[in-house]
Write a protein that holds these residues in place. Sequence first.
Motif, PDB file in Angstrom:
ATOM      1  N   ASN A 122     -16.856  -5.653 -12.239  1.00  0.00           N
ATOM      2  CA  ASN A 122     -17.170  -4.053 -11.210  1.00  0.00           C
ATOM      3  C   ASN A 122     -17.482  -3.751  -9.816  1.00  0.00           C
ATOM      4  OD1 ASN A 122     -17.740  -3.469 -13.972  1.00  0.00           O
ATOM      5  ND2 ASN A 122     -19.807  -4.772 -14.107  1.00  0.00           N
ATOM      6  N   GLY A 123     -15.917  -4.826  -9.759  1.00  0.00           N
ATOM      7  CA  GLY A 123     -15.805  -3.941  -7.938  1.00  0.00           C
ATOM      8  C   GLY A 123     -16.560  -5.045  -6.636  1.00  0.00           C
ATOM      9  N   HIS A 124     -17.669  -5.982  -7.298  1.00  0.00           N
ATOM     10  CA  HIS A 124     -17.784  -7.010  -6.577  1.00  0.00           C
ATOM     11  C   HIS A 124     -17.001  -8.196  -6.513  1.00  0.00           C
ATOM     12  CE1 HIS A 124     -21.877  -7.955  -4.007  1.00  0.00           C
ATOM     13  NE2 HIS A 124     -21.577  -9.793  -4.560  1.00  0.00           N
ATOM     14  N   SER A 125     -17.262  -8.144  -4.959  1.00  0.00           N
ATOM     15  CA  SER A 125     -15.955  -9.155  -4.324  1.00  0.00           C
ATOM     16  C   SER A 125     -16.700 -10.524  -3.234  1.00  0.00           C
ATOM     17  CB  SER A 125     -15.493  -8.354  -3.883  1.00  0.00           C
ATOM     18  OG  SER A 125     -16.138  -8.127  -2.474  1.00  0.00           O
ATOM     19  N   ALA A 126     -15.651 -11.200  -3.435  1.00  0.00           N
ATOM     20  CA  ALA A 126     -16.414 -12.652  -2.226  1.00  0.00           C
ATOM     21  C   ALA A 126     -17.056 -12.127  -1.396  1.00  0.00           C
ATOM     22  CB  ALA A 126     -15.492 -13.480  -2.478  1.00  0.00           C
ATOM     23  N   ALA A 127     -16.745 -10.814  -0.237  1.00  0.00           N
ATOM     24  CA  ALA A 127     -17.099 -10.364   0.890  1.00  0.00           C
ATOM     25  C   ALA A 127     -18.601  -9.036   0.598  1.00  0.00           C
ATOM     26  CB  ALA A 127     -16.021  -9.471   1.149  1.00  0.00           C
ATOM     27  N   SER A 128     -19.134  -9.117  -0.823  1.00  0.00           N
ATOM     28  CA  SER A 128     -19.942  -8.582  -0.698  1.00  0.00           C
ATOM     29  C   SER A 128     -21.109  -9.335  -0.973  1.00  0.00           C
ATOM     30  CB  SER A 128     -20.373  -7.697  -2.002  1.00  0.00           C
ATOM     31  OG  SER A 128     -18.257  -6.926  -2.268  1.00  0.00           O
ATOM     32  N   ASN A 129     -22.329  -7.497  -0.186  1.00  0.00           N
ATOM     33  CA  ASN A 129     -23.041  -8.549   0.079  1.00  0.00           C
ATOM     34  C   ASN A 129     -24.094  -8.143  -1.012  1.00  0.00           C
ATOM     35  OD1 ASN A 129     -23.253 -10.478   2.605  1.00  0.00           O
ATOM     36  ND2 ASN A 129     -23.692  -9.244   3.908  1.00  0.00           N
ATOM     37  N   TRP A 130     -25.099  -8.963  -1.573  1.00  0.00           N
ATOM     38  CA  TRP A 130     -26.705  -8.673  -2.378  1.00  0.00           C
ATOM     39  C   TRP A 130     -27.622  -9.131  -2.274  1.00  0.00           C
ATOM     40  CZ3 TRP A 130     -26.301  -3.836  -5.530  1.00  0.00           C
ATOM     41  CH2 TRP A 130     -27.179  -4.362  -6.689  1.00  0.00           C
ATOM     42  N   TYR A 131     -28.509  -8.592  -2.621  1.00  0.00           N
ATOM     43  CA  TYR A 131     -30.134  -8.779  -2.075  1.00  0.00           C
ATOM     44  C   TYR A 131     -30.464 -10.445  -3.597  1.00  0.00           C
ATOM     45  CZ  TYR A 131     -31.448  -6.612  -6.143  1.00  0.00           C
ATOM     46  OH  TYR A 131     -30.971  -5.775  -7.572  1.00  0.00           O
ATOM     47  N   TRP A 132     -31.478 -11.293  -2.697  1.00  0.00           N
ATOM     48  CA  TRP A 132     -31.730 -12.442  -3.428  1.00  0.00           C
ATOM     49  C   TRP A 132     -33.065 -12.250  -4.091  1.00  0.00           C
ATOM     50  CZ3 TRP A 132     -31.146 -17.608  -0.850  1.00  0.00           C
ATOM     51  CH2 TRP A 132     -29.395 -17.875   0.181  1.00  0.00           C
ATOM     52  N   ALA A 133     -33.418 -11.281  -3.875  1.00  0.00           N
ATOM     53  CA  ALA A 133     -34.746 -10.695  -4.247  1.00  0.00           C
ATOM     54  C   ALA A 133     -36.128 -11.909  -4.160  1.00  0.00           C
ATOM     55  CB  ALA A 133     -34.369 -10.177  -5.998  1.00  0.00           C
ATOM     56  N   SER A 134     -36.604 -12.665  -5.115  1.00  0.00           N
ATOM     57  CA  SER A 134     -37.512 -13.786  -5.048  1.00  0.00           C
ATOM     58  C   SER A 134     -37.118 -14.480  -4.980  1.00  0.00           C
ATOM     59  CB  SER A 134     -38.326 -13.606  -6.274  1.00  0.00           C
ATOM     60  OG  SER A 134     -40.060 -12.334  -6.150  1.00  0.00           O
ATOM     61  N   ALA A 135     -35.836 -14.870  -5.609  1.00  0.00           N
ATOM     62  CA  ALA A 135     -35.445 -15.869  -5.272  1.00  0.00           C
ATOM     63  C   ALA A 135     -35.049 -16.565  -3.092  1.00  0.00           C
ATOM     64  CB  ALA A 135     -33.705 -15.890  -5.751  1.00  0.00           C
ATOM     65  N   GLY A 136     -35.390 -15.788  -2.983  1.00  0.00           N
ATOM     66  CA  GLY A 136     -35.363 -15.790  -1.051  1.00  0.00           C
ATOM     67  C   GLY A 136     -37.263 -16.387  -1.300  1.00  0.00           C
ATOM     68  N   LYS A 137     -37.807 -16.037  -1.970  1.00  0.00           N
ATOM     69  CA  LYS A 137     -39.187 -17.378  -1.670  1.00  0.00           C
ATOM     70  C   LYS A 137     -38.747 -18.710  -0.901  1.00  0.00           C
ATOM     71  CE  LYS A 137     -42.531 -14.739  -4.874  1.00  0.00           C
ATOM     72  NZ  LYS A 137     -41.882 -13.424  -5.062  1.00  0.00           N
ATOM     73  N   THR A 138     -37.833 -19.204  -1.964  1.00  0.00           N
ATOM     74  CA  THR A 138     -37.336 -20.688  -1.092  1.00  0.00           C
ATOM     75  C   THR A 138     -36.225 -20.987  -0.438  1.00  0.00           C
ATOM     76  OG1 THR A 138     -35.051 -20.152  -1.969  1.00  0.00           O
ATOM     77  CG2 THR A 138     -36.864 -21.256  -4.310  1.00  0.00           C
ATOM     78  N   LEU A 139     -36.413 -19.575   0.108  1.00  0.00           N
ATOM     79  CA  LEU A 139     -35.868 -20.022   2.044  1.00  0.00           C
ATOM     80  C   LEU A 139     -37.610 -20.180   2.818  1.00  0.00           C
ATOM     81  CD1 LEU A 139     -33.306 -16.698   1.695  1.00  0.00           C
ATOM     82  CD2 LEU A 139     -32.677 -19.689   1.807  1.00  0.00           C
ATOM     83  N   THR A 140     -38.351 -19.427   2.198  1.00  0.00           N
ATOM     84  CA  THR A 140     -39.313 -19.334   3.142  1.00  0.00           C
ATOM     85  C   THR A 140     -40.363 -21.055   3.201  1.00  0.00           C
ATOM     86  OG1 THR A 140     -40.029 -16.585   3.205  1.00  0.00           O
ATOM     87  CG2 THR A 140     -41.802 -17.670   3.070  1.00  0.00           C
ATOM     88  N   SER A 141     -40.325 -21.232   1.886  1.00  0.00           N
ATOM     89  CA  SER A 141     -40.670 -22.596   1.262  1.00  0.00           C
ATOM     90  C   SER A 141     -39.670 -23.965   2.277  1.00  0.00           C
ATOM     91  CB  SER A 141     -40.408 -23.267   0.091  1.00  0.00           C
ATOM     92  OG  SER A 141     -40.620 -24.312   0.218  1.00  0.00           O
ATOM     93  N   THR A 142     -38.329 -23.457   2.336  1.00  0.00           N
ATOM     94  CA  THR A 142     -37.612 -24.134   3.206  1.00  0.00           C
ATOM     95  C   THR A 142     -37.830 -24.214   4.532  1.00  0.00           C
ATOM     96  OG1 THR A 142     -35.707 -24.307   0.942  1.00  0.00           O
ATOM     97  CG2 THR A 142     -35.248 -24.833   4.000  1.00  0.00           C
TER      98      THR A 142
END
Length: 355
Positions: free
Chosen positions: A87-107
């Motif tokens: 649906n128009g998304h591509s390898a260059a498109s950014n999107w949000y991680w939402a709470s999956a990004g909690k694991t970045l904070t853990s790291t």
Amino acid sequence: MKSILLTLMGLALFTNCSPNEQVPAEITPETMYFPPIGSNTWETKDFQSLHWNPAAQQPLLDYLALKHSKSFMILINGRIVMEAYFNGHSAASNWYWASAGKTLTSTMTGIAQQEGLLNINDKVSAYLNTGWTSAPLAKENLITCKNLLSMNSGLNDALGDDVSAANLQYTADAGTRWAYHNVYVKLQDVVAVASGQSYTAYFNAKLRDKIGMNGLWVPNGDLSVYWSDTRSMARFGLLMLNKGKWQNTTILNENYFTEATNTSQAINQSYGYLWWLNGKSSYHLPQSQLQFNGSIIPSGPNDMFMALGKNDQKIYVVPSKKMVVIRMGDAADAANLALSDFDDVLWQKINALYQ
């Protein structure tokens, strides 16, 4: 119309393996691959050499498109086996991680600890000073950084996303109650104070730039949400598949990695340090104090650990299969929870590739 960019690769690793089986020692996989920093090149594996079922490919793609996906990836040993955009998304498109990004904070918390900047067993007020909650002082001082990582701070989870002091109210002593709560974001403040720089600057220097991710933290009320392209999410999943090492460079030490990806407290067996864990005997879900028996995703591998975000943002890491799976997109169904029936059906369709 959906637009799909698809790469099909593989190695004969999963022939006749059920989703919960360990890979036999006699078919030890090839050396893990890490895509170069500062380059968009990425090694692939030919799908046919996996001996996967080609007839299962299109049903998986159709399901992903039907469920409002924007991107999907499978890595084996770091090499791209499958990559699809919709649906128009591509390898260059950014999107949000939402709470999956909690694991970045853990790291990042683990990185700061290994650098001697903090200790997760310290009380949070040692870094943020007292009054960071509205709990009585004696109760506030029970809350450690580890409690925030483990979601057992004892603070009231029914008051919404606001993490101002007035909204962080005492419900139970820290360690005695598990509840999914955005108070974890206070760990970003702890890291900033401990490192003497902004959380974003520390994150970029110690994680993002070291493994070649793109992306940025975007303010969203009291929280910041991470946005990146799909391959950046996959790079992070690959780092965690390799137990915190990027090639031979330790980004996150293995001791902390092991703690983060195993049960962190006695109440919710399926939760580590902001990571969800599959294959445990029971689990709790957000906004509930009920305990459910069995594995969170019954069709998924038992050793899988997961970053799960609102509207079905997913990082699945499966050590036994040397596999990382990424899904970004809009909510698969009407419910916007981090976990839904979508996960179980998706894994049934992934399993069909190699059963």
